[in-house]
Design an enzyme around this catalytic site. Structure first.
Site, PDB file in Angstrom:
ATOM      1  N   SER A 148      -0.825   6.417   5.263  1.00  0.00           N
ATOM      2  CA  SER A 148      -0.800   5.993   4.123  1.00  0.00           C
ATOM      3  C   SER A 148       0.883   5.571   3.586  1.00  0.00           C
ATOM      4  O   SER A 148       1.870   6.023   5.295  1.00  0.00           O
ATOM      5  CB  SER A 148      -0.600   6.919   3.611  1.00  0.00           C
ATOM      6  OG  SER A 148      -2.100   7.554   2.532  1.00  0.00           O
ATOM      7  N   GLU A 177      -1.158   3.276   0.469  1.00  0.00           N
ATOM      8  CA  GLU A 177       0.072   2.044   0.121  1.00  0.00           C
ATOM      9  C   GLU A 177       0.539   1.933  -1.325  1.00  0.00           C
ATOM     10  O   GLU A 177       0.095   1.900  -1.289  1.00  0.00           O
ATOM     11  CB  GLU A 177       0.246   1.049   0.814  1.00  0.00           C
ATOM     12  CG  GLU A 177       0.524   1.413   1.936  1.00  0.00           C
ATOM     13  CD  GLU A 177      -0.595   1.391   2.832  1.00  0.00           C
ATOM     14  OE1 GLU A 177      -0.051   1.604   4.125  1.00  0.00           O
ATOM     15  OE2 GLU A 177      -1.825   1.207   2.787  1.00  0.00           O
ATOM     16  N   SER A 232      -5.799   3.901   4.562  1.00  0.00           N
ATOM     17  CA  SER A 232      -4.215   3.927   4.478  1.00  0.00           C
ATOM     18  C   SER A 232      -3.942   4.065   2.894  1.00  0.00           C
ATOM     19  O   SER A 232      -4.529   3.374   1.951  1.00  0.00           O
ATOM     20  CB  SER A 232      -3.634   3.022   4.914  1.00  0.00           C
ATOM     21  OG  SER A 232      -2.148   3.603   4.791  1.00  0.00           O
TER      22      SER A 232
END
Length: 358
Positions: free
Chosen positions: A240, A280, A278
């Protein structure tokens, strides 16, 4: 440990602020509380802690005079409290706290307590603190709650003391970045700033915990493809990245959302593709316009439309550099079970950069 510019790496064309960090925006402070311990594995002890809390103070009077705010999501495998409120109202009223995934609830509780103790009238109103997370369980033992209330307080108090500092803040394996990895190297906390021709300052703060080594790009050099495969590190396309933008430009909540979205372009320049696992998540805040408790602006003329283009450039450049700072400023860290996240600051990487650039 050096920052990217200490190694001769220049990103973009805009000048930086004096500290090349979020501290270049007046009134902003950044502080960390790092939690490192080595105890027996649970249930006999708390295990190996490589984690912490990072606090970004946007303005001391943010509750009484909220700041314009907005956010953007590149890949949503993560959490950021306060994000929906900012999207609905276009404002924020607390500091920003960063921590590890399973500590988010504890830090949220602590953020509420800190604000209630500073501003008792919140009890007759309400707040939704901004708290965001990344998963540090490769290096940090997540089977125990490693972060305490006092850690959040320490990070907040350090952020308050840092306001107006002429010294760049700590980066890399500090605070919430202690257990983070980036491109199979050590990642963590990184920050950078840019100043536009209009005199506006843009600061970016990142908590980097994403990517695999083969994807890594440093100042345009595809070092990940030129280096041998990683022998340590998470080596999994997850992680992340939390990105926080703060500017003294007179922007509203809608423009903040547009600024936040540009963090993803800076990450892409370093090789990020925002993998499935992930998160973001990006937010942006403006100090150049302030709001009252009902959301009415203070009357300052807003920057909008094409006037935002220099700010977009500033966000992209500062985001790319903040990724590199988070990595080059971080030493190799050994965590739970002997897991190791290696520093990118090695003779091999430096020689490779010099060879490609010469």
């Amino acid at each position: 440990m050096p920052r990217a510019r200490d190694l001769g790496l220049t990103i973009g064309s805009l000048p930086t602020g004096p500290t090349n960090s979020v501290l270049d925006v007046a009134g902003v402070g950044l502080g960390h509380a790092t939690v490192r311990r080595d105890e027996p594995d649970p249930p006999d002890g708390r295990g190996t802690a490589r984690t912490g809390v990072t606090c970004l103070v946007l303005a001391e009077d943010a509750f009484h005079r909220p700041l314009p705010a907005g956010g953007a999501v590149l890949n949503g495998a993560g959490e950021c409290t306060g994000f929906l409120t900012a999207a609905e109202w276009g404002s924020a009223e607390t500091p920003v706290y960063l921590t590890s995934t399973l500590q988010l609830g504890r830090v949220y509780d602590a953020a509420c307590r800190i604000e209630l103790e500073r501003t008792p009238e919140i009890a007759d109103d309400f707040i939704i603190p901004v708290v965001a997370e990344c998963d540090d369980s490769f290096l940090n033992d997540a089977r125990r709650m490693q972060v305490e209330y006092d850690d959040a307080v320490a990070a907040f108090e350090a952020a308050m003391r840092s306001r107006g500092s002429a010294t760049p803040p700590d980066e890399g394996a500090v605070g919430s970045g202690t257990g983070m990895s980036c491109f199979d190297f050590k990642g963590g906390i990184g920050t950078a700033s840019r100043v536009t021709a209009e005199g506006w300052t843009v600061g970016v703060l990142l908590m980097t915990n994403f990517g695999v080594r083969a994807e890594a790009v440093v100042a345009g050099v595809p070092v990940g493809r030129l280096l041998p495969p990683a022998t340590s590190g998470p080596n999994a396309p997850a992680g992340s990245c939390i990105g926080i933008v703060v500017t003294d430009a007179p922007v509203d909540g809608a423009s903040c959302a547009r600024l936040a979205r540009r963090v993803g372009l800076g990450l892409a320049r370093t090789g990020s593709v925002a993998h499935h696992g992930s998160g973001e998540i990006f937010m942006a805040f403006g100090t150049g316009v302030r709001l009252d408790r009902d959301g009415r602006p203070d009357g300052a003329a807003l920057a909008s439309g094409r006037a935002l283009d220099p700010l977009f450039t500033a966000v992209v450049e500062a985001s790319e550099e903040a990724v590199l700072n988070s990595m080059f400023a971080a030493p190799t860290v050994v965590g739970r079970g002997g897991h190791t996240s290696e520093s990118i600051h090695t003779a091999e990487v430096l020689a490779l950069l010099e060879q490609v650039r010469s």
